[in-house]
Design a protein around this motif. Sequence first.
Motif, PDB file in Angstrom:
ATOM      1  N   GLN A   1       0.834  -1.206   0.000  1.00  0.00           N
ATOM      2  CA  GLN A   1       0.000   0.000   0.000  1.00  0.00           C
ATOM      3  C   GLN A   1       0.868   1.256   0.000  1.00  0.00           C
ATOM      4  OE1 GLN A   1      -2.642   0.206   3.319  1.00  0.00           O
ATOM      5  NE2 GLN A   1      -3.655   2.078   2.639  1.00  0.00           N
ATOM      6  N   GLY A   2       0.437   2.240  -0.792  1.00  0.00           N
ATOM      7  CA  GLY A   2       1.150   3.506  -0.864  1.00  0.00           C
ATOM      8  C   GLY A   2       2.305   3.531  -1.840  1.00  0.00           C
TER       9      GLY A   2
ATOM     10  N   ASP B   1      -7.000  -3.974  -9.274  1.00  0.00           N
ATOM     11  CA  ASP B   1      -6.420  -4.065  -7.943  1.00  0.00           C
ATOM     12  C   ASP B   1      -6.802  -5.405  -7.309  1.00  0.00           C
ATOM     13  OD1 ASP B   1      -9.055  -3.865  -7.188  1.00  0.00           O
ATOM     14  OD2 ASP B   1      -8.820  -2.014  -6.035  1.00  0.00           O
TER      15      ASP B   1
ATOM     16  N   ALA C   1      -0.762   2.423  -5.191  1.00  0.00           N
ATOM     17  CA  ALA C   1      -1.507   1.282  -4.661  1.00  0.00           C
ATOM     18  C   ALA C   1      -2.330   1.705  -3.443  1.00  0.00           C
ATOM     19  CB  ALA C   1      -0.548   0.157  -4.292  1.00  0.00           C
ATOM     20  N   SER C   2      -3.613   1.405  -3.464  1.00  0.00           N
ATOM     21  CA  SER C   2      -4.513   1.794  -2.375  1.00  0.00           C
ATOM     22  C   SER C   2      -4.530   0.783  -1.240  1.00  0.00           C
ATOM     23  CB  SER C   2      -5.932   1.972  -2.919  1.00  0.00           C
ATOM     24  OG  SER C   2      -6.398   0.767  -3.513  1.00  0.00           O
ATOM     25  N   ARG C   3      -4.017  -0.425  -1.488  1.00  0.00           N
ATOM     26  CA  ARG C   3      -3.988  -1.463  -0.463  1.00  0.00           C
ATOM     27  C   ARG C   3      -2.946  -2.519  -0.812  1.00  0.00           C
ATOM     28  NH1 ARG C   3      -8.502  -5.909  -0.532  1.00  0.00           N
ATOM     29  NH2 ARG C   3      -6.644  -6.939   0.284  1.00  0.00           N
ATOM     30  N   ASN C   4      -2.607  -3.316   0.170  1.00  0.00           N
ATOM     31  CA  ASN C   4      -1.671  -4.412  -0.062  1.00  0.00           C
ATOM     32  C   ASN C   4      -2.370  -5.531  -0.827  1.00  0.00           C
ATOM     33  OD1 ASN C   4       0.250  -3.040   1.480  1.00  0.00           O
ATOM     34  ND2 ASN C   4      -0.399  -4.033   3.370  1.00  0.00           N
TER      35      ASN C   4
END
Length: 216
Positions: A47-48, A71, A92-95
């Motif tokens: 994420q990030g 995603d 990326a908004s999440r793992n």
Amino acid sequence: MPPRGSRGALPPLLLLWALAACAARASEITFELPDNAKQCFYEEIAQGTKCTLEFQVITGGHYDVDCRLEDPDGIVLYKEMKKQYDSFTFTASRNGTYKFCFSNEFSTFTHKTVYFDFQVGEDPPLFPSENRVTALTQMESACVSIHEALKSVIDYQTHFRLREAQGRSRAEDLNTRVAYWSIGEAIILLVVSIGQVFLLKSFFSDKRTTTTRVGS
């Protein structure tokens, strides 16, 4: 023991050599995509993390392909139809595992050659203290300039190789078409020549027959 002045020059050079070990992950692949086919790739992203997907069709048909990026939840982040080349950057908004696919399902008989470069993360600073308030030393500034110039050289070399491969493919395709067209013209010319010979032969045969009848 070496002079003190030489100690300050060693860490920047060592860091420059160690840059390959700490660089951002990147996947750079050229693959064949058959007609009516779809090829997917997967990448584990935290994420990030900032990522960039860049692709280009090198050979085949109208040099176009469908591209789709999802995603881990299956949400579509990027979708383009029949694109020759494009670039897309996202964070990326999440793992999880991100999936991107290239599709040639709209083509019934033409296979494609596709190149893509998927970069995950950004290059870390060349020096740990590069963002410090104080100015860089002359050696550090030179190393940073060389590093940026080398990255630009690599990018230019990649794009020029792709353009050269695409141009060679078009030239070979044009050469094949010209060869087939020349063969077709030669066949037509041969058929017309033979037809003219038989036509003239039948014309003189009919004329000779007519003269014989008149004389008799």
